[in-house]
Write an enzyme that holds these catalytic residues in place. Structure first.
Site, short mmCIF file in Angstrom:
data_model
loop_
_atom_site.label_atom_id
_atom_site.label_comp_id
_atom_site.label_asym_id
_atom_site.label_seq_id
_atom_site.Cartn_x
_atom_site.Cartn_y
_atom_site.Cartn_z
N GLU A 1 -0.73 1.48 -5.37
CA GLU A 1 -0.48 0.31 -4.57
C GLU A 1 -0.69 -0.87 -5.36
O GLU A 1 -1.48 -1.14 -6.23
CB GLU A 1 -1.70 0.21 -3.57
N HIS B 1 0.79 -1.13 -0.03
CA HIS B 1 -0.14 0.00 -0.06
C HIS B 1 0.88 1.37 -0.05
O HIS B 1 1.00 2.12 0.93
CB HIS B 1 -0.76 -0.12 1.46
O1 TA6 Z 1 -6.02 1.39 -0.50
C1 TA6 Z 1 -7.07 2.33 -0.45
C2 TA6 Z 1 -7.76 2.22 0.94
O2 TA6 Z 1 -8.38 0.94 0.92
C3 TA6 Z 1 -8.76 3.35 1.16
O3 TA6 Z 1 -10.25 2.77 1.07
C4 TA6 Z 1 -8.48 4.03 2.59
O4 TA6 Z 1 -9.37 3.66 3.39
C5 TA6 Z 1 -7.11 3.49 2.84
O5 TA6 Z 1 -7.05 2.32 2.07
C6 TA6 Z 1 -6.49 3.77 4.23
O6 TA6 Z 1 -6.92 2.72 4.97
P1 TA6 Z 1 -6.44 2.42 6.41
O7 TA6 Z 1 -6.87 1.25 7.08
O8 TA6 Z 1 -4.86 2.83 6.51
O9 TA6 Z 1 -6.97 3.82 7.08
#
Ligand code: TA6
Length: 305
Positions: free
Chosen positions: A274, A170
């Site tokens: 990501e 990510h």
């Molecule tokens: O990858 C994008 C995502 O899934 C978004 O929907 C957003 O919520 C982000 O990840 C961050 O997630 P987190 O659990 O780290 O706040």
């Protein structure tokens, strides 16, 4: 600079200093590893096997880190490269984005290669949270040189059952100003638009620009993706193997304000691109098989802008 037989200059330094690895107390007193090579410097926390920084010698940091990130056991770090595994997104009663990012990994070894690269290998210990899956092992190898290479290896240890899981590196990139950034390499791909209740859409643009909340899962995407950043005069390239999904995320203004571990204006300085296998691209690994997700991140000056 070294000169080759053809008289062309190669970028490789003639004498590469061997890489260095130091163990330090990071933020929140969480242990971390600092890797220094002839080209670059990286930081990796044991917590989540989380790369929080990669910086080439003459460039601004490549990875965005929130100034208000948490650094605490059981909490995700905001920025860098969270390792999302064995599921992506929210799972009822199990939380968001798997448990690998909020657990300490075992540091198994580090190796300095002749060419000056340094690799650090981690293994995810057995945690009770894994008990709803068939038995598996997960290893993560971070290689630092002029580029940053990440490899997540998952082995299904069961002799009978398939191991069904999602994974995602990510990655939060640092950008000069999100309003001027464009993302290339996804034209024609189908995506799930999380901002529109997961509606399935098709990417029509050569260059994706971000001027509102963007949260998209691009499916069946295996090619390289580039982030063009005119303000930092930099082009970031993400190359991958063993990944069929690409997620692009920027929370924009309202969502940024809702996140306690993200500054209100920090959406201006980041974009997540990501690489992984999520949603309908999830992996079903046969008994005793291993699969590898590899991501190589590089950067170069953005010319002619
Ligand atoms: O990858 C994008 C995502 O899934 C978004 O929907 C957003 O919520 C982000 O990840 C961050 O997630 P987190 O659990 O780290 O706040």
């Amino acid at each position: 600079m070294a000169t080759s037989k053809t008289g062309k200059q190669s970028k490789k330094p003639q004498t590469v200093q061997p890489g260095r690895v130091s163990f330090l107390d990071g933020q929140g007193e969480l242990p971390m590893v600092e890797v220094t090579t002839a080209w670059s410097r990286a930081e990796i926390y044991i917590h989540g096997a989380h790369v929080t920084q990669f910086k080439k010698n003459d460039e601004p940091p490549l990875l965005f880190m929130s100034q208000v990130s948490r650094f605490a056991e059981g909490q995700p770090i905001r920025g860098g490269i969270p390792v999302i595994f064995p599921w992506f997104g929210m799972r009822e009663a199990m939380g968001q984005h798997g448990f690998a990012r909020i657990k300490a990994w075992d540091l198994k070894e580090f190796a300095a290669a002749q060419d000056g690269s340094v690799s650090v290998r981690f293994k995810l210990p057995d945690y009770p949270e894994a008990s709803s899956f068939p038995p598996f092992t997960a290893e993560y190898v971070v290689t630092v040189n002029e580029k940053l290479k990440l490899e997540l290896l998952v082995t299904n240890m069961s002799g009978e059952e398939p191991l069904v899981f999602e994974n995602c590196l990510h990655t939060y990139f640092e950008v000069g100003d999100i309003n001027t950034v464009s993302i290339r390499g996804l034209k024609g791909a189908s995506y799930l638009d999380k901002v529109a209740n997961f509606a399935k859409k098709t990417e029509k643009n050569d260059a994706i620009q971000i001027n509102s909340e963007v949260d998209r899962i691009y499916l069946n995407t295996t090619g390289p993706v580039e982030v063009l950043d005119p303000k930092l005069k930099r082009k970031i390239r993400v190359e991958k193997n063993g990944s069929t999904s690409t997620v692009v995320w920027n929370p924009w203004i309202a969502r940024a304000q809702q996140m306690p571990d993200f500054g209100n204006d920090e959406y201006l300085r980041m974009v997540c691109v990501e690489s992984g296998n999520v949603s309908s691209n999830q992996i079903s690994l046969r008994p005793r098989e291993t699969c590898s997700l590899t991501v190589t991140i590089s950067s170069a000056p953005l010319k002619g802008r």
